[in-house]
Design an enzyme around this catalytic site. Structure first.
Site, PDB file in Angstrom:
ATOM      1  N   ARG A  61       0.801  -1.224   0.000  1.00  0.00           N
ATOM      2  CA  ARG A  61       0.000   0.000   0.000  1.00  0.00           C
ATOM      3  C   ARG A  61       0.832   1.271   0.000  1.00  0.00           C
ATOM      4  NH1 ARG A  61      -3.043  -3.657   1.692  1.00  0.00           N
ATOM      5  NH2 ARG A  61      -1.187  -4.287   2.775  1.00  0.00           N
ATOM      6  N   THR A  62       1.790   1.342   0.923  1.00  0.00           N
ATOM      7  CA  THR A  62       2.499   2.619   1.083  1.00  0.00           C
ATOM      8  C   THR A  62       3.333   2.920  -0.160  1.00  0.00           C
ATOM      9  OG1 THR A  62       2.534   2.174   3.439  1.00  0.00           O
ATOM     10  CG2 THR A  62       3.948   3.945   2.664  1.00  0.00           C
ATOM     11  N   LYS A  90      25.541  -4.517  -0.517  1.00  0.00           N
ATOM     12  CA  LYS A  90      27.010  -4.531  -0.617  1.00  0.00           C
ATOM     13  C   LYS A  90      27.640  -3.833   0.581  1.00  0.00           C
ATOM     14  CE  LYS A  90      26.826  -3.888  -5.637  1.00  0.00           C
ATOM     15  NZ  LYS A  90      27.101  -2.883  -6.674  1.00  0.00           N
ATOM     16  N   HIS A 139       4.822   5.889  11.689  1.00  0.00           N
ATOM     17  CA  HIS A 139       4.371   5.773  10.294  1.00  0.00           C
ATOM     18  C   HIS A 139       3.413   6.938  10.038  1.00  0.00           C
ATOM     19  CE1 HIS A 139       3.183   4.219   6.529  1.00  0.00           C
ATOM     20  NE2 HIS A 139       2.841   2.993   6.849  1.00  0.00           N
TER      21      HIS A 139
HETATM   22  C1  NCD Z   1       1.456  -0.997   8.244  1.00  0.00           C
HETATM   23  C2  NCD Z   1       2.951  -0.849   8.436  1.00  0.00           C
HETATM   24  O1  NCD Z   1       3.737  -1.084   7.526  1.00  0.00           O
HETATM   25  O2  NCD Z   1       3.304  -0.458   9.541  1.00  0.00           O
HETATM   26  N1  NCD Z   1       1.124  -1.202   6.895  1.00  0.00           N
HETATM   27  C3  NCD Z   1       0.887  -0.108   6.108  1.00  0.00           C
HETATM   28  O3  NCD Z   1       1.774   0.645   5.801  1.00  0.00           O
HETATM   29  N2  NCD Z   1      -0.371   0.117   5.732  1.00  0.00           N
HETATM   30  C4  NCD Z   1       0.843  -1.978   9.144  1.00  0.00           C
HETATM   31  C5  NCD Z   1       1.408  -3.386   9.211  1.00  0.00           C
HETATM   32  O4  NCD Z   1       2.315  -3.756   8.470  1.00  0.00           O
HETATM   33  O5  NCD Z   1       0.879  -4.139  10.029  1.00  0.00           O
END
Ligand code: NCD
Length: 391
Positions: A61-62, A90, A139
């Site tokens: 997603r991100t 490396k 995040h």
């Molecule tokens: C989350 C993450 O990467 O922290 N995913 C995301 O970016 N939507 C949540 C997760 O991985 O559980």
């Protein structure tokens, strides 16, 4: 303050006003891409800007929504590929990678498994860095996406009652989300087994920002039945951050939100999840109109378009639409929108190196030991923010 040229490492780098600005521009972007009504969709003009995506950890997603956002803005994307196919394999340092990638783009989006890694990239890069997740720490762009979805579903962001459920200890999304919700006057209930409860420093920040400490329970059914939640934010047990596989096996089934549990929940309670889900939400819940997690993920595109445009200094003038509340909605909580969510951090060199095994300084040994004073009186590593020994 303008977001142009700024990096985003923690959500606390933004004030409530600035968060409102991002969400307001995201609404304009949503209209432009036909998010609600495809008939309103318009083709972007070419934008002479490049985004570099550097993901040292898996992402669907991100990474893809950032790429989609940049392409929908009319810009272009260069992707580093996985950590194993880049020079990190490396032995290149993160500092060198950040310096080099800066020469190839106008903005960097980075995800990395170690806490503090985004701060390292921002220190050495010469273009803005957006943190797409640094270990279990934060995040921030997921939180902006969560807020976009919440405000659309609830009409406001202030004074909500939110249950956060699952792996609150290692889940970086809730570490970014909880403090801002506290600053917005939300009542937070942390629902987790004791081994996965919210870290004390996040609880302390919530208390400092919101005036009350989030509640804690392990009982999801009781929270759904008794707490009149506006939203339940489910999270996955973060297998990759647990050192003991037996602990994962013991904890992975801690919560499974199913139709039976949903029957206990308020009629107007929405269910969010940053995704990916594993087993913590049963498939049968997808058909419940209260399940909003797929819509939530879709909102990642207009939100990241807004953030990129603001950081690159190419955003349209905000339309003036109130982004923290729907127009006309009455205030529920007293807000201080220009208050910083995180006091400015005075960092200094120190003699003590961080002992957190998940801190970036353990791997990138050239980084100087730096510390800062936290609001709770402890001295913390300036990179990963964990308490230093003897503080
Ligand atoms: C989350 C993450 O990467 O922290 N995913 C995301 O970016 N939507 C949540 C997760 O991985 O559980």
């Amino acid at each position: 303050m303008s977001l142009t040229g700024r990096s985003l490492i923690s959500l606390g780098d933004l004030s409530l006003n600035e968060i409102g600005q991002v969400l307001g521009v995201a609404e304009q972007m949503a209209q432009g891409i036909g998010f609600d009504d495809p008939a309103l969709r318009s083709a972007p003009e070419a934008l002479d800007r490049l985004l570099a995506t550097c993901f040292f950890e898996p992402s669907t997603r991100t990474r893809m929504s950032f790429a989609s956002a940049m392409l929908r803005l009319g810009g272009q994307v260069v992707d580093m590929g996985g950590a194993e196919s880049s020079s990190a394999a490396k032995g290149e340092t993160l500092a060198d990678t950040a310096r080099i990638v800066s020469a190839y783009c106008d903005v960097i989006v980075q995800r990395h498994p170690l806490a503090g890694s985004a701060r390292v990239a921002a220190r050495y890069a010469t273009v803005p860095v957006i943190n797409a997740g640094d270990g279990a720490r934060e995040h921030p762009t997921q939180t902006l996406t969560d807020l976009f979805c919440l405000r659309r579903a609830k009409g406001r962001l202030d004074g909500l009652r939110i249950g956060l459920c699952g792996d609150l200890r290692h889940g970086r999304t809730v570490h970014s989300l909880a403090p801002v919700m506290a600053a917005l006057g939300s009542e937070l209930i942390c629902i987790a087994p004791p081994a996965l409860q919210m870290p004390p420093e996040v609880l302390a920040r919530c208390e400092a920002l919101g005036g009350t400490r989030p509640g804690q329970t392990a009982d999801l059914a009781a929270a759904l039945r008794d707490m009149a939640l506006d939203a339940l934010y489910m999270t996955r047990v973060q297998k990759e951050r647990l050192t003991d596989p037996a602990e994962y096996e013991r904890l992975k089934g801690a919560y499974v939100l199913d139709a039976g549990l949903m029957a206990l929940a308020p009629e107007d309670m929405i269910v969010l999840h940053p995704l990916p889900r594993v087993d913590e939400i049963a498939r049968e819940v997808d058909a419940d109109p209260r399940a909003r997690y797929f819509e939530q993920a879709a909102g990642g595109v207009p939100v990241r378009m807004a953030l990129l445009a603001l950081v690159m200094g190419v955003a349209p003038e905000p339309s003036g639409r109130c982004a923290l509340r729907e127009p006309g909605a009455s205030p529920v909580a007293e807000l201080t929108p220009d208050r910083s969510l995180q006091p400015p951090r005075e960092t200094r060199r120190c003699d003590t190196r961080c002992t957190n095994p998940r801190c970036i300084t353990g791997r990138e040994v050239y980084l100087p030991a730096e510390c800062c004073d936290a609001a709770d009186g402890t001295t913390r590593c300036a990179w990963c923010e964990s308490a230093l020994p003897d503080s």
